[in-house]
Design a protein around this motif. Structure first.
Motif, mmCIF file in Angstrom:
data_model
loop_
_atom_site.group_PDB
_atom_site.id
_atom_site.type_symbol
_atom_site.label_atom_id
_atom_site.label_comp_id
_atom_site.label_asym_id
_atom_site.label_seq_id
_atom_site.Cartn_x
_atom_site.Cartn_y
_atom_site.Cartn_z
ATOM 1 N N HIS A 437 30.509 26.400 40.826
ATOM 2 C CA HIS A 437 31.008 27.613 41.465
ATOM 3 C C HIS A 437 32.358 27.968 40.834
ATOM 4 N N LYS A 438 32.530 29.235 40.532
ATOM 5 C CA LYS A 438 33.819 29.685 40.028
ATOM 6 C C LYS A 438 34.549 30.418 41.144
ATOM 7 N N ILE A 439 35.669 29.846 41.553
ATOM 8 C CA ILE A 439 36.436 30.402 42.664
ATOM 9 C C ILE A 439 37.838 30.721 42.180
ATOM 10 N N LYS A 440 38.281 31.946 42.462
ATOM 11 C CA LYS A 440 39.623 32.377 42.085
ATOM 12 C C LYS A 440 40.467 32.542 43.346
ATOM 13 N N MET A 441 41.583 31.805 43.412
ATOM 14 C CA MET A 441 42.506 31.895 44.541
ATOM 15 C C MET A 441 43.790 32.549 44.049
ATOM 16 N N PHE A 467 34.832 25.128 39.947
ATOM 17 C CA PHE A 467 35.900 25.507 39.018
ATOM 18 C C PHE A 467 36.859 26.413 39.784
ATOM 19 N N LEU A 468 38.113 25.949 39.969
ATOM 20 C CA LEU A 468 39.091 26.670 40.763
ATOM 21 C C LEU A 468 40.196 27.216 39.866
ATOM 22 N N GLU A 469 40.389 28.539 39.930
ATOM 23 C CA GLU A 469 41.506 29.157 39.237
ATOM 24 C C GLU A 469 42.547 29.570 40.281
ATOM 25 N N ILE A 470 43.763 29.032 40.145
ATOM 26 C CA ILE A 470 44.861 29.382 41.040
ATOM 27 C C ILE A 470 45.770 30.355 40.300
ATOM 28 N N ASN A 471 45.820 31.590 40.800
ATOM 29 C CA ASN A 471 46.552 32.648 40.116
ATOM 30 C C ASN A 471 47.876 32.915 40.837
ATOM 31 N N LEU A 472 48.967 32.709 40.101
ATOM 32 C CA LEU A 472 50.316 32.930 40.639
ATOM 33 C C LEU A 472 51.034 34.090 39.949
ATOM 34 N N LEU A 502 45.490 26.676 36.313
ATOM 35 C CA LEU A 502 46.665 27.306 36.907
ATOM 36 C C LEU A 502 47.151 28.430 35.992
ATOM 37 N N VAL A 503 47.243 29.634 36.546
ATOM 38 C CA VAL A 503 47.698 30.799 35.790
ATOM 39 C C VAL A 503 48.983 31.305 36.443
ATOM 40 N N SER A 504 50.085 31.277 35.698
ATOM 41 C CA SER A 504 51.368 31.759 36.232
ATOM 42 C C SER A 504 52.179 32.372 35.105
ATOM 43 N N LYS A 505 53.318 32.958 35.458
ATOM 44 C CA LYS A 505 54.205 33.537 34.461
ATOM 45 C C LYS A 505 54.842 32.460 33.594
ATOM 46 N N ARG A 506 54.767 31.227 34.052
ATOM 47 C CA ARG A 506 55.299 30.124 33.254
ATOM 48 C C ARG A 506 54.288 29.585 32.248
ATOM 49 N N GLY A 507 53.069 30.109 32.342
ATOM 50 C CA GLY A 507 52.055 29.668 31.402
ATOM 51 C C GLY A 507 50.742 29.359 32.087
ATOM 52 N N ILE A 508 49.761 28.929 31.291
ATOM 53 C CA ILE A 508 48.437 28.570 31.798
ATOM 54 C C ILE A 508 48.200 27.096 31.473
ATOM 55 N N ILE A 509 47.674 26.381 32.448
ATOM 56 C CA ILE A 509 47.425 24.948 32.252
ATOM 57 C C ILE A 509 46.097 24.578 32.895
ATOM 58 N N ILE A 516 54.247 19.449 40.650
ATOM 59 C CA ILE A 516 55.701 19.282 40.739
ATOM 60 C C ILE A 516 56.297 19.130 39.344
ATOM 61 N N GLU A 517 55.656 18.344 38.504
ATOM 62 C CA GLU A 517 56.146 18.167 37.132
ATOM 63 C C GLU A 517 56.035 19.468 36.345
ATOM 64 N N PHE A 518 54.958 20.236 36.606
ATOM 65 C CA PHE A 518 54.774 21.493 35.881
ATOM 66 C C PHE A 518 55.913 22.458 36.163
ATOM 67 N N PHE A 519 56.315 22.544 37.425
ATOM 68 C CA PHE A 519 57.395 23.445 37.782
ATOM 69 C C PHE A 519 58.768 22.810 37.643
ATOM 70 N N GLU A 520 58.780 21.512 37.266
ATOM 71 C CA GLU A 520 60.040 20.793 37.059
ATOM 72 C C GLU A 520 60.959 20.919 38.286
ATOM 73 N N LEU A 521 60.344 20.612 39.450
ATOM 74 C CA LEU A 521 61.074 20.742 40.708
ATOM 75 C C LEU A 521 61.476 19.381 41.242
#
Length: 530
Positions: A437-441, A467-472, A502-509, A516-521
């Protein structure tokens, strides 16, 4: 200031007749000297009206503080000790103004403010019914459900049935008829009927009626059903009506507790009234709230120094001012001068005004605040507006003003939390692709800890082999609590064969090992993604 005098002068007369019984009634309900209510009305009109930035707001003694004053006088051992708290409360309000605390008034939902206006309109009508029929056991200005005379709002109305005064009722009906005739027909016939307001004609008719029927036992009006302004015998007795604070009691801790209570309640009532009157104002003036706190603080300092009750901006007088066409602060100032001049020069004449006529004036004010059409309008706006509105109205009618507003605000916050819970994300489910299943959140623009439950529920309900795509891409603010949920989900995803993109303005991964490591928080932080 005199640009709109043709509007402000007639309006000030109406406000004067509304304020007069309320000033006296609130003082009586507060267990304070009657003259203290008049002092507060005069200071609220002349001094606060001059300093305030509000063009249509009117200040004076507040019904919402009557219970506080009544308890405080007994606790502090006398009215002179209580006046110290009034003065200190005024200084605290000045501090609030300098700290720009006036912004608090803007955080009350529109539905609650409209509910406040409607609730006050209903309570005015219910409270004036006994006075209209000549039953004056409970003083004017006691707007709480449980009254100072031991009754409640509805039991007082029931008691009225067996205590109707024929004379008071008759002139009350005549006064109400004059008001309706004036507003619906005569005011449209000529400028003279706009300059001379219906309430003034109704009051004059009431005074004439009193003199004409004075010797008639059946249709006459007894002194208990008339306005009761203190009448001094001479200048010394007039000056003797003023009280002065006993500053030797300033070391009493209770003085300071009551001072903070007065400052908080008076400031809150003022800010709510400012918000409400600005909504009622047909010319949509905006009142500077911090300046209003400074004006109210100054008014309370002066009122306390000469024996007056605490002051707030009050919706009953303010709405009467708006309904009568007031355009500038001159209407509030002039009404204050009317109070001052009348209690000095014509107190005996004022004491010939039937309370039932003033009740008729207040009935029209209450109806205009609580028109049935408003209930229909709020219902049509949907449950998110109607429920906080209704709760506020019921709270004001069955408890009191501040409790009603507090309950309405609480319900409004719950509605916001519910909608925030529901609107944190959008799920788009596509057909199976490569057996998954392809799910976009897509997350909302701002995602906070309020949204934890909804997002966690959706993630836990995802089926295996997804398959989960998280769109930020549209998300500007992401709370650390949400990032922790996503971070924890990466471990669960591996067990359930869920691939994450993960799709965000910081990139796609693809399949991030740690959000947490991705956002370096660091822990307990949040991130701005704009």
């Amino acid at each position: 200031m005199f640009k709109y005098i043709k509007n402000d002068l007639p309006a000030s007369i109406v406000v004067f007749f509304v304020a007069l019984p309320l000033c006296l009634g609130i003082a009586l309900a507060s267990g304070a000297p009657l003259f203290s209510g008049l002092i507060a009305g005069i200071i609220g009109g002349i001094l606060v009206g001059s300093i305030s930035g509000s063009k249509i707001g009117v200040s004076g003694p507040a019904a919402g503080l009557a219970a506080v004053v009544l308890t405080a006088i007994g606790t502090l051992g006398g009215y002179e000790n209580f006046l110290v708290s009034v003065v200190l409360g005024g200084f605290i309000q000045l501090i609030f103004g300098f700290l720009k605390a006036g912004i608090i008034g803007y955080y009350f939902p529109s539905s609650v403010i409209k509910g406040m206006l409607t609730g006050i309109g209903i309570i005015i009508i219910l409270k004036q019914i006994p006075h209209f029929f000549g039953y004056d056991a409970d003083p004017e200005g006691d707007f709480a459900f449980f009254q100072v005379d031991g009754e409640n709002t509805f039991s007082e109305i029931i008691n009225t049935i067996n205590n109707i005064s024929l004379g008071s009722t008759l002139i009350g009906v005549i006064g109400l008829g004059i008001l309706l005739l004036w507003s619906s027909i005569l005011s449209k016939k000529g400028k003279i009927f706009q300059l001379v307001q219906g309430p003034l004609v109704a009051v004059v008719a009431g005074i004439i009626y009193f003199f004409v029927t004075a010797s008639n036992s059946k249709f006459g009006i007894s002194a208990s059903h008339l306005v009761n302004v203190p009448v001094p015998d001479n200048l010394d007795s007039f000056i003797g009506q003023f009280s002065f604070p006993n500053f030797s009691a300033i070391t009493n801790p209770d003085i300071w507790v009551i001072a903070f209570t007065i400052a908080l309640v008076a400031s809150l009532e003022t800010l709510l009234c400012v918000e409400a009157t600005d909504k009622l104002d047909p010319h949509k003036n905006v009142t500077p709230t911090n300046r209003e706190l400074l004006a109210q603080g100054t008014g309370n300092i002066i009122s306390g120094l000469i024996g007056g009750l605490p002051i707030t901006q009050v919706i009953v007088r303010s709405s009467a001012n708006i309904q009568s066409g007031g355009r500038s602060k001159m209407s509030a100032i002039i009404h204050g001068f009317f109070l001052l001049i009348s209690v000095i020069l014509i107190p005996t004449l004022l004491n010939k005004i039937p309370l039932s006529v003033l009740a008729a004036i207040l009935l029209t004010v209450g109806y205009k605040l609580a028109k049935p059409a408003l209930f229909k309008k709020m219902y049509e706006l949907g449950w998110k507006q109607f429920i906080p509105f209704t709760v506020t109205v019921l709270g004001i009618v069955f408890i009191d003003l501040l409790y009603g507003i507090g309950l309405g605000l609480l319900v409004g916050i719950i509605v916001i939390l519910m909608k925030s819970y529901q609107n944190s994300h959008f799920l788009h489910i596509e057909d199976k692709s490569n057996g998954k299943h392809k799910i976009k959140m897509t997350l909302a623009e701002e995602v906070t800890f309020f949204n934890k439950g909804a997002i966690l529920k959706e993630l836990d309900s995802l089926p295996r082999d997804t398959f989960l795509e998280i769109n930020l891409m549209t998300t500007r603010y992401l709370d650390h609590d949400i990032i922790e949920i996503l971070d924890d989900f990466t471990f669960k995803a591996k067990e359930r064969n869920i691939d994450i993109k993960l799709v965000s303005k910081r990139g796609i991964i693809e399949n991030p090992s740690s959000f947490i490591e991705f956002f370096e928080l660091r822990p307990k932080s949040s991130i701005s993604l704009s």
